[in-house]
Design a protein around this motif. Structure first.
Motif, PDB file in Angstrom:
ATOM      1  N   ILE A 169       0.871  -1.173   0.000  1.00 39.71           N
ATOM      2  CA  ILE A 169       0.000   0.000   0.000  1.00 39.71           C
ATOM      3  C   ILE A 169       0.910   1.226   0.000  1.00 39.71           C
ATOM      4  O   ILE A 169       2.118   1.127   0.263  1.00 39.71           O
ATOM      5  CB  ILE A 169      -0.960   0.029   1.212  1.00 39.71           C
ATOM      6  N   ASP A 170       0.342   2.366  -0.294  1.00 37.46           N
ATOM      7  CA  ASP A 170       1.149   3.588  -0.373  1.00 37.46           C
ATOM      8  C   ASP A 170       1.081   4.416   0.902  1.00 37.46           C
ATOM      9  O   ASP A 170       2.074   5.015   1.313  1.00 37.46           O
ATOM     10  CB  ASP A 170       0.674   4.431  -1.563  1.00 37.46           C
ATOM     11  N   ILE A 171      -0.110   4.436   1.530  1.00 39.26           N
ATOM     12  CA  ILE A 171      -0.330   5.286   2.697  1.00 39.26           C
ATOM     13  C   ILE A 171      -1.024   4.467   3.779  1.00 39.26           C
ATOM     14  O   ILE A 171      -1.990   3.751   3.503  1.00 39.26           O
ATOM     15  CB  ILE A 171      -1.197   6.514   2.340  1.00 39.26           C
ATOM     16  N   ALA A 172      -0.536   4.572   5.007  1.00 40.76           N
ATOM     17  CA  ALA A 172      -1.152   3.919   6.164  1.00 40.76           C
ATOM     18  C   ALA A 172      -1.486   4.987   7.193  1.00 40.76           C
ATOM     19  O   ALA A 172      -0.803   6.004   7.303  1.00 40.76           O
ATOM     20  CB  ALA A 172      -0.212   2.885   6.768  1.00 40.76           C
ATOM     21  N   VAL A 173      -2.548   4.722   7.973  1.00 40.21           N
ATOM     22  CA  VAL A 173      -2.982   5.682   8.997  1.00 40.21           C
ATOM     23  C   VAL A 173      -3.125   4.945  10.331  1.00 40.21           C
ATOM     24  O   VAL A 173      -4.240   4.658  10.778  1.00 40.21           O
ATOM     25  CB  VAL A 173      -4.310   6.358   8.594  1.00 40.21           C
ATOM     26  N   PRO A 174      -2.005   4.624  10.983  1.00 38.88           N
ATOM     27  CA  PRO A 174      -2.062   3.946  12.282  1.00 38.88           C
ATOM     28  C   PRO A 174      -2.114   4.951  13.429  1.00 38.88           C
ATOM     29  O   PRO A 174      -1.783   6.136  13.257  1.00 38.88           O
ATOM     30  CB  PRO A 174      -0.728   3.193  12.316  1.00 38.88           C
ATOM     31  N   THR A 175      -2.523   4.490  14.613  1.00 36.91           N
ATOM     32  CA  THR A 175      -2.316   5.317  15.797  1.00 36.91           C
ATOM     33  C   THR A 175      -0.813   5.387  16.038  1.00 36.91           C
ATOM     34  O   THR A 175      -0.084   4.409  15.858  1.00 36.91           O
ATOM     35  CB  THR A 175      -3.030   4.732  17.026  1.00 36.91           C
ATOM     36  N   VAL A 176      -0.337   6.567  16.421  1.00 37.32           N
ATOM     37  CA  VAL A 176       1.103   6.815  16.451  1.00 37.32           C
ATOM     38  C   VAL A 176       1.833   5.869  17.398  1.00 37.32           C
ATOM     39  O   VAL A 176       2.967   5.446  17.121  1.00 37.32           O
ATOM     40  CB  VAL A 176       1.403   8.287  16.787  1.00 37.32           C
ATOM     41  N   SER A 177       1.194   5.484  18.500  1.00 37.50           N
ATOM     42  CA  SER A 177       1.879   4.636  19.477  1.00 37.50           C
ATOM     43  C   SER A 177       2.210   3.261  18.915  1.00 37.50           C
ATOM     44  O   SER A 177       3.120   2.588  19.407  1.00 37.50           O
ATOM     45  CB  SER A 177       1.035   4.486  20.741  1.00 37.50           C
ATOM     46  N   LYS A 178       1.480   2.802  17.860  1.00 36.44           N
ATOM     47  CA  LYS A 178       1.762   1.489  17.291  1.00 36.44           C
ATOM     48  C   LYS A 178       3.143   1.442  16.630  1.00 36.44           C
ATOM     49  O   LYS A 178       3.720   0.368  16.463  1.00 36.44           O
ATOM     50  CB  LYS A 178       0.677   1.095  16.294  1.00 36.44           C
ATOM     51  N   LEU A 179       3.682   2.601  16.285  1.00 37.94           N
ATOM     52  CA  LEU A 179       5.019   2.653  15.700  1.00 37.94           C
ATOM     53  C   LEU A 179       6.112   2.488  16.749  1.00 37.94           C
ATOM     54  O   LEU A 179       7.290   2.383  16.415  1.00 37.94           O
ATOM     55  CB  LEU A 179       5.210   3.963  14.946  1.00 37.94           C
ATOM     56  N   SER A 180       5.718   2.441  18.021  1.00 38.72           N
ATOM     57  CA  SER A 180       6.711   2.232  19.080  1.00 38.72           C
ATOM     58  C   SER A 180       7.332   0.842  18.992  1.00 38.72           C
ATOM     59  O   SER A 180       8.362   0.579  19.618  1.00 38.72           O
ATOM     60  CB  SER A 180       6.085   2.442  20.462  1.00 38.72           C
ATOM     61  N   ALA A 181       6.729  -0.055  18.208  1.00 37.28           N
ATOM     62  CA  ALA A 181       7.339  -1.365  17.970  1.00 37.28           C
ATOM     63  C   ALA A 181       8.684  -1.212  17.263  1.00 37.28           C
ATOM     64  O   ALA A 181       9.550  -2.087  17.372  1.00 37.28           O
ATOM     65  CB  ALA A 181       6.404  -2.242  17.137  1.00 37.28           C
ATOM     66  N   TRP A 182       8.854  -0.105  16.559  1.00 34.01           N
ATOM     67  CA  TRP A 182      10.119   0.172  15.872  1.00 34.01           C
ATOM     68  C   TRP A 182      10.998   1.142  16.666  1.00 34.01           C
ATOM     69  O   TRP A 182      12.215   1.036  16.634  1.00 34.01           O
ATOM     70  CB  TRP A 182       9.850   0.749  14.482  1.00 34.01           C
ATOM     71  N   ASP A 183      10.371   2.099  17.347  1.00 34.75           N
ATOM     72  CA  ASP A 183      11.138   3.080  18.119  1.00 34.75           C
ATOM     73  C   ASP A 183      10.235   3.589  19.243  1.00 34.75           C
ATOM     74  O   ASP A 183       9.127   4.072  18.977  1.00 34.75           O
ATOM     75  CB  ASP A 183      11.574   4.254  17.228  1.00 34.75           C
ATOM     76  N   PRO A 184      10.672   3.509  20.516  1.00 32.80           N
ATOM     77  CA  PRO A 184       9.814   3.918  21.635  1.00 32.80           C
ATOM     78  C   PRO A 184       9.437   5.392  21.616  1.00 32.80           C
ATOM     79  O   PRO A 184       8.483   5.786  22.298  1.00 32.80           O
ATOM     80  CB  PRO A 184      10.654   3.575  22.872  1.00 32.80           C
ATOM     81  N   ALA A 185      10.143   6.207  20.833  1.00 34.48           N
ATOM     82  CA  ALA A 185       9.814   7.637  20.761  1.00 34.48           C
ATOM     83  C   ALA A 185       8.395   7.865  20.254  1.00 34.48           C
ATOM     84  O   ALA A 185       7.768   8.889  20.570  1.00 34.48           O
ATOM     85  CB  ALA A 185      10.814   8.364  19.857  1.00 34.48           C
ATOM     86  N   PHE A 186       7.853   6.902  19.484  1.00 34.50           N
ATOM     87  CA  PHE A 186       6.502   7.062  18.959  1.00 34.50           C
ATOM     88  C   PHE A 186       5.434   6.845  20.037  1.00 34.50           C
ATOM     89  O   PHE A 186       4.264   7.176  19.819  1.00 34.50           O
ATOM     90  CB  PHE A 186       6.272   6.098  17.788  1.00 34.50           C
ATOM     91  N   ALA A 187       5.821   6.301  21.180  1.00 36.37           N
ATOM     92  CA  ALA A 187       4.873   6.128  22.283  1.00 36.37           C
ATOM     93  C   ALA A 187       4.777   7.374  23.151  1.00 36.37           C
ATOM     94  O   ALA A 187       3.833   7.509  23.936  1.00 36.37           O
ATOM     95  CB  ALA A 187       5.284   4.931  23.147  1.00 36.37           C
ATOM     96  N   ALA A 188       5.732   8.279  23.021  1.00 42.41           N
ATOM     97  CA  ALA A 188       5.766   9.450  23.899  1.00 42.41           C
ATOM     98  C   ALA A 188       4.494  10.302  23.836  1.00 42.41           C
ATOM     99  O   ALA A 188       4.019  10.778  24.884  1.00 42.41           O
ATOM    100  CB  ALA A 188       6.998  10.301  23.598  1.00 42.41           C
ATOM    101  N   PRO A 189       3.890  10.531  22.654  1.00 40.76           N
ATOM    102  CA  PRO A 189       2.675  11.358  22.633  1.00 40.76           C
ATOM    103  C   PRO A 189       1.510  10.772  23.419  1.00 40.76           C
ATOM    104  O   PRO A 189       0.541  11.489  23.706  1.00 40.76           O
ATOM    105  CB  PRO A 189       2.340  11.438  21.134  1.00 40.76           C
TER     106      PRO A 189
END
Length: 331
Positions: free
Chosen positions: A84-104
């Protein structure tokens, strides 16, 4: 004898017109928000129409909503690989790659929607961008999931002590789990798809979600109390495969981000219009709703102050300091 040349000429014109109407960039966009009336889905529909018009038909966006392409993490992976070209996840789900995405999603880090969107669309969003680039992604914009509220079947929640002993479903976000544990609850991570039946069968006493999710997924049918605690601001991040984004002309890249910004405002208008209706639906079902005062919310914020060092450890010192500095500046 009738000449065939005029017909051939007409056919050539028609073929040329069809070719001209074909979009140069056909983008697949997927999200996992449930419900055709979910504000993020409605906003993305407006985005698809808007960008087609703004780009003069050069960009066509096809939506795959409601998790039909996978959950948030799977959508990120699909965007990374270009399926797919564009994804719209909740930002915290990206913390699986980097915990900084859980900060918000640290509890009570944002005092208001305006501050949250200013920070995410500004300084902290810029801080996250290189981390996304490392994943082969880039940010197009943000959407609101909303402030999360608490529901349960035992009692209204108006002070930290009211959470004592409540078995509360949470997302699998470490900051959430530790916060609720600190407040005396029994946090229980669980997939969203399992939540309604878990509430119905008393596997858990309660849960926490934005009002839109509570209403669209009919959780009010199996809960007695809704407490407007505003404890976490939850946001969607709109990410695009970076290679595909970079391959587009600069003008179209700018148009994508501008159309996303307009779609965000559309979503916020929908959420504001729905707020009263959502509360009416919940109260109409016989559920007791209590809104916390500023002083009561301050009591929760102060109770969690003891975990500030732990939150910093969980998301990383750089991320924590970047976020809190951006919040202070936005305020």
């Amino acid at each position: 004898m009738t000449s065939l040349k005029p017909l051939a000429a007409v056919a050539a014109v028609l073929l040329g017109t069809t070719s001209a109407l074909a979009a140069e960039y056909e983008l697949k966009l997927a999200h996992a928000a449930i419900g055709a009336n979910n504000p993020v889905h409605l906003a993305l529909e407006s985005f698809a129409e808007d960008i087609a018009s703004a780009s003069g038909g050069q960009i066509e966006v096809t939506l795959f909503g409601g998790g039909q392409m996978g959950n948030d993490r799977e959508l990120v992976e699909l965007a990374q690989e270009g399926t797919i070209d564009i994804a719209v996840p909740t930002v915290s789900k990206l913390s699986a790659w980097d915990p900084a995405f859980a900060a918000p999603e640290i509890p009570y880090v944002f005092p208001s929607r305006d501050v949250a969107l200013a920070v995410l669309g500004g300084a902290y969003g810029a801080y996250l961008e290189p981390k996304l680039n490392d994943l082969g992604l880039t940010t197009l914009g943000w959407f609101e999931n909303g402030f999360r509220q608490m529901t349960n079947n035992l009692r209204p929640i108006s002070k930290p002590g009211d959470l004592e002993g409540i078995k509360l479903r949470t997302m699998a976000v470490e900051a959430h789990i530790e916060a609720f544990d600190h407040l005396g609850a029994n946090p229980t991570p669980m997939a969203f798809s399992e939540l309604y039946s878990a509430l119905q069968q008393n596997v858990v006493d309660g849960q926490e979600n934005p009002l839109t999710n509570i209403v669209n997924n009919k959780m009010y049918e199996v809960q007695d109390y809704v407490s407007l605690t505003n404890h976490v601001y939850s946001a969607y991040i709109v990410v695009m495969n970076q290679g595909k984004f970079d391959a587009m002309p600069q003008e179209l890249r700018s148009q994508l981000r501008e159309a996303l910004a307009r779609a965000l405002q559309t979503e916020l208008d929908i959420i504001d219009a729905d707020e009263t209706r959502n509360l009416e639906v919940i109260e109409g079902a016989g559920v007791k709703v209590n809104a916390l005062s500023d002083a009561e919310i301050t009591a929760f914020r102060e109770a969690l102050g003891a975990l500030s060092g732990r939150f910093e450890e969980l998301v990383g010192a750089d991320a924590y300091q970047a976020l809190t500095a951006a919040v202070a500046q936005a305020q």
